[in-house]
Design a protein around this motif. Structure first.
Motif, PDB file in Angstrom:
ATOM      1  N   ALA A  49      51.548  51.359  56.386  1.00 54.67           N
ATOM      2  CA  ALA A  49      52.399  50.292  56.912  1.00 54.67           C
ATOM      3  C   ALA A  49      51.976  50.043  58.352  1.00 54.67           C
ATOM      4  O   ALA A  49      51.006  50.639  58.837  1.00 54.67           O
ATOM      5  CB  ALA A  49      53.879  50.689  56.820  1.00 54.67           C
ATOM      6  N   TRP A  50      52.695  49.188  59.036  1.00 52.44           N
ATOM      7  CA  TRP A  50      52.368  48.827  60.406  1.00 52.44           C
ATOM      8  C   TRP A  50      53.451  49.319  61.354  1.00 52.44           C
ATOM      9  O   TRP A  50      54.620  49.394  60.980  1.00 52.44           O
ATOM     10  CB  TRP A  50      52.225  47.313  60.538  1.00 52.44           C
ATOM     11  N   MET A  51      53.036  49.611  62.580  1.00 52.50           N
ATOM     12  CA  MET A  51      53.981  50.002  63.626  1.00 52.50           C
ATOM     13  C   MET A  51      53.703  49.183  64.875  1.00 52.50           C
ATOM     14  O   MET A  51      52.544  48.878  65.168  1.00 52.50           O
ATOM     15  CB  MET A  51      53.835  51.480  63.984  1.00 52.50           C
ATOM     16  N   ASN A  52      54.773  48.843  65.586  1.00 52.31           N
ATOM     17  CA  ASN A  52      54.629  48.316  66.939  1.00 52.31           C
ATOM     18  C   ASN A  52      55.063  49.427  67.889  1.00 52.31           C
ATOM     19  O   ASN A  52      55.391  50.535  67.457  1.00 52.31           O
ATOM     20  CB  ASN A  52      55.404  47.010  67.120  1.00 52.31           C
ATOM     21  N   GLN A  53      55.072  49.150  69.195  1.00 51.41           N
ATOM     22  CA  GLN A  53      55.434  50.194  70.149  1.00 51.41           C
ATOM     23  C   GLN A  53      56.840  50.730  69.917  1.00 51.41           C
ATOM     24  O   GLN A  53      57.075  51.934  69.998  1.00 51.41           O
ATOM     25  CB  GLN A  53      55.313  49.672  71.585  1.00 51.41           C
ATOM     26  N   GLU A  54      57.771  49.837  69.623  1.00 58.16           N
ATOM     27  CA  GLU A  54      59.152  50.285  69.400  1.00 58.16           C
ATOM     28  C   GLU A  54      59.246  51.180  68.168  1.00 58.16           C
ATOM     29  O   GLU A  54      59.921  52.207  68.184  1.00 58.16           O
ATOM     30  CB  GLU A  54      60.092  49.077  69.275  1.00 58.16           C
ATOM     31  N   ALA A  55      58.555  50.799  67.079  1.00 56.72           N
ATOM     32  CA  ALA A  55      58.593  51.604  65.851  1.00 56.72           C
ATOM     33  C   ALA A  55      58.000  52.993  66.088  1.00 56.72           C
ATOM     34  O   ALA A  55      58.568  53.998  65.654  1.00 56.72           O
ATOM     35  CB  ALA A  55      57.845  50.888  64.729  1.00 56.72           C
ATOM     36  N   LEU A  56      56.879  53.055  66.795  1.00 56.41           N
ATOM     37  CA  LEU A  56      56.254  54.345  67.060  1.00 56.41           C
ATOM     38  C   LEU A  56      57.134  55.205  67.970  1.00 56.41           C
ATOM     39  O   LEU A  56      57.303  56.399  67.734  1.00 56.41           O
ATOM     40  CB  LEU A  56      54.864  54.156  67.670  1.00 56.41           C
ATOM     41  N   THR A  57      57.721  54.590  68.962  1.00 56.49           N
ATOM     42  CA  THR A  57      58.619  55.323  69.863  1.00 56.49           C
ATOM     43  C   THR A  57      59.828  55.859  69.110  1.00 56.49           C
ATOM     44  O   THR A  57      60.187  57.035  69.249  1.00 56.49           O
ATOM     45  CB  THR A  57      59.070  54.423  71.031  1.00 56.49           C
ATOM     46  N   LEU A  58      60.456  55.027  68.286  1.00 56.34           N
ATOM     47  CA  LEU A  58      61.618  55.466  67.503  1.00 56.34           C
ATOM     48  C   LEU A  58      61.237  56.567  66.526  1.00 56.34           C
ATOM     49  O   LEU A  58      61.992  57.519  66.325  1.00 56.34           O
ATOM     50  CB  LEU A  58      62.247  54.283  66.766  1.00 56.34           C
ATOM     51  N   ALA A  60      58.874  58.796  66.890  1.00 54.05           N
ATOM     52  CA  ALA A  60      58.717  60.035  67.659  1.00 54.05           C
ATOM     53  C   ALA A  60      60.066  60.595  68.092  1.00 54.05           C
ATOM     54  O   ALA A  60      60.308  61.800  67.987  1.00 54.05           O
ATOM     55  CB  ALA A  60      57.833  59.775  68.877  1.00 54.05           C
ATOM     56  N   GLU A  61      60.956  59.735  68.550  1.00 50.13           N
ATOM     57  CA  GLU A  61      62.251  60.182  69.073  1.00 50.13           C
ATOM     58  C   GLU A  61      63.224  60.617  67.980  1.00 50.13           C
ATOM     59  O   GLU A  61      63.965  61.575  68.155  1.00 50.13           O
ATOM     60  CB  GLU A  61      62.887  59.064  69.902  1.00 50.13           C
ATOM     61  N   GLN A  62      63.243  59.892  66.856  1.00 50.44           N
ATOM     62  CA  GLN A  62      64.244  60.150  65.820  1.00 50.44           C
ATOM     63  C   GLN A  62      63.773  61.120  64.736  1.00 50.44           C
ATOM     64  O   GLN A  62      64.584  61.618  63.970  1.00 50.44           O
ATOM     65  CB  GLN A  62      64.700  58.830  65.189  1.00 50.44           C
ATOM     66  N   GLY A  63      62.469  61.331  64.630  1.00 48.75           N
ATOM     67  CA  GLY A  63      61.962  62.297  63.657  1.00 48.75           C
ATOM     68  C   GLY A  63      61.888  61.794  62.235  1.00 48.75           C
ATOM     69  O   GLY A  63      61.719  62.571  61.311  1.00 48.75           O
ATOM     70  N   HIS A  64      62.013  60.472  62.050  1.00 54.46           N
ATOM     71  CA  HIS A  64      61.776  59.880  60.735  1.00 54.46           C
ATOM     72  C   HIS A  64      60.998  58.585  60.926  1.00 54.46           C
ATOM     73  O   HIS A  64      61.027  57.993  62.006  1.00 54.46           O
ATOM     74  CB  HIS A  64      63.074  59.647  59.948  1.00 54.46           C
ATOM     75  N   ALA A  65      60.293  58.176  59.874  1.00 55.37           N
ATOM     76  CA  ALA A  65      59.378  57.040  59.983  1.00 55.37           C
ATOM     77  C   ALA A  65      60.129  55.722  60.145  1.00 55.37           C
ATOM     78  O   ALA A  65      61.047  55.405  59.395  1.00 55.37           O
ATOM     79  CB  ALA A  65      58.477  56.973  58.758  1.00 55.37           C
ATOM     80  N   VAL A  66      59.686  54.967  61.155  1.00 55.27           N
ATOM     81  CA  VAL A  66      60.167  53.611  61.394  1.00 55.27           C
ATOM     82  C   VAL A  66      58.923  52.733  61.481  1.00 55.27           C
ATOM     83  O   VAL A  66      57.980  53.051  62.208  1.00 55.27           O
ATOM     84  CB  VAL A  66      60.967  53.499  62.708  1.00 55.27           C
ATOM     85  N   TYR A  67      58.900  51.667  60.714  1.00 55.49           N
ATOM     86  CA  TYR A  67      57.748  50.780  60.667  1.00 55.49           C
ATOM     87  C   TYR A  67      58.152  49.381  61.130  1.00 55.49           C
ATOM     88  O   TYR A  67      59.335  49.089  61.315  1.00 55.49           O
ATOM     89  CB  TYR A  67      57.191  50.694  59.237  1.00 55.49           C
ATOM     90  N   TRP A  68      57.148  48.524  61.289  1.00 52.22           N
ATOM     91  CA  TRP A  68      57.376  47.115  61.584  1.00 52.22           C
ATOM     92  C   TRP A  68      57.043  46.332  60.329  1.00 52.22           C
ATOM     93  O   TRP A  68      55.925  46.413  59.806  1.00 52.22           O
ATOM     94  CB  TRP A  68      56.506  46.628  62.744  1.00 52.22           C
ATOM     95  N   SER A  69      58.019  45.610  59.802  1.00 53.68           N
ATOM     96  CA  SER A  69      57.802  44.783  58.621  1.00 53.68           C
ATOM     97  C   SER A  69      57.231  43.439  59.057  1.00 53.68           C
ATOM     98  O   SER A  69      57.910  42.658  59.731  1.00 53.68           O
ATOM     99  CB  SER A  69      59.112  44.573  57.869  1.00 53.68           C
ATOM    100  N   ARG A  70      55.983  43.188  58.698  1.00 53.40           N
ATOM    101  CA  ARG A  70      55.368  41.908  59.050  1.00 53.40           C
ATOM    102  C   ARG A  70      56.007  40.756  58.299  1.00 53.40           C
ATOM    103  O   ARG A  70      56.153  39.675  58.840  1.00 53.40           O
ATOM    104  CB  ARG A  70      53.860  41.945  58.779  1.00 53.40           C
ATOM    105  N   SER A  71      56.409  40.994  57.056  1.00 54.79           N
ATOM    106  CA  SER A  71      57.007  39.915  56.270  1.00 54.79           C
ATOM    107  C   SER A  71      58.409  39.547  56.754  1.00 54.79           C
ATOM    108  O   SER A  71      58.778  38.379  56.783  1.00 54.79           O
ATOM    109  CB  SER A  71      57.047  40.282  54.782  1.00 54.79           C
ATOM    110  N   ARG A  72      59.177  40.548  57.162  1.00 58.45           N
ATOM    111  CA  ARG A  72      60.548  40.295  57.629  1.00 58.45           C
ATOM    112  C   ARG A  72      60.649  40.161  59.142  1.00 58.45           C
ATOM    113  O   ARG A  72      61.703  39.813  59.666  1.00 58.45           O
ATOM    114  CB  ARG A  72      61.475  41.418  57.148  1.00 58.45           C
ATOM    115  N   GLN A  73      59.565  40.513  59.845  1.00 54.80           N
ATOM    116  CA  GLN A  73      59.517  40.445  61.308  1.00 54.80           C
ATOM    117  C   GLN A  73      60.655  41.241  61.949  1.00 54.80           C
ATOM    118  O   GLN A  73      61.362  40.765  62.834  1.00 54.80           O
ATOM    119  CB  GLN A  73      59.540  38.984  61.792  1.00 54.80           C
ATOM    120  N   LYS A  74      60.806  42.480  61.451  1.00 58.92           N
ATOM    121  CA  LYS A  74      61.824  43.356  62.024  1.00 58.92           C
ATOM    122  C   LYS A  74      61.471  44.807  61.749  1.00 58.92           C
ATOM    123  O   LYS A  74      60.629  45.108  60.899  1.00 58.92           O
ATOM    124  CB  LYS A  74      63.207  43.027  61.487  1.00 58.92           C
ATOM    125  N   LEU A  75      62.133  45.700  62.485  1.00 62.49           N
ATOM    126  CA  LEU A  75      61.946  47.125  62.265  1.00 62.49           C
ATOM    127  C   LEU A  75      62.447  47.508  60.882  1.00 62.49           C
ATOM    128  O   LEU A  75      63.426  46.943  60.377  1.00 62.49           O
ATOM    129  CB  LEU A  75      62.693  47.939  63.324  1.00 62.49           C
TER     130      LEU A  75
END
Length: 141
Positions: free
Chosen positions: A34-43, A45-60
């Motif tokens: 999947a894809w990550m932006n800076q916010e997704a990668l930061t979250l 790392a901080e939260q300990g579970h995967a957060v991605y950037w949805s290109r189709s929905r344009q949201k985390l």
């Protein structure tokens, strides 16, 4: 969100994204990409579970928010060029793919006679309708 030095070492593409490969931390099996932006990668790392950037929905997209199949982070790795992330994860429920399979990479290119074809090699572990209907009902209560 303040950009920290470790984020500056990541080579983001022209859209501010980086490919992220989720890999089972015990077996090494590739589960998904999947894809990550800076916010997704930061979250992540901080939260300990995967957060991605949805290109189709344009949201985390917090992996597992609809299915319950969250990815708990064991390690985050950056490749030598700084342009690909590997997330070593524990896949909750053993299903990473929205098709109900362990991995999104469930098709293998095989040659049958003179023809190449994609062959499905991994079984569906749970019917996707059962996965998403059950979480939709929970979210609506």
């Amino acid at each position: 969100m303040a950009v920290t030095e470790w984020l500056n070492q990541v080579k983001w593409d022209e859209n501010g994204l980086i490919p992220a490969i989720a890999q089972d931390h015990k077996t090494g099996k590739v589960l998904m990409m999947a894809w990550m932006n800076q916010e997704a990668l930061t979250l992540t790392a901080e939260q300990g579970h995967a957060v991605y950037w949805s290109r189709s929905r344009q949201k985390l997209w917090h992996k597992g928010e609809s299915s319950g199949h969250q990815q708990q982070i064991k390690a985050i790795r950056l490749d030598c060029d700084g342009d690909v992330i590997i997330l070593q994860v524990e896949q909750i429920g053993n299903i990473a793919c929205h098709t109900g399979r362990e991995s999104c990479f469930f098709r293998k290119l095989t040659k049958q006679g003179d023809q190449w074809a994609w062959q499905t090699i991994d079984p569906v572990l749970k019917d996707p309708e059962a996965i998403y209907k059950s979480t939709t009902k929970k979210n609506n209560k």
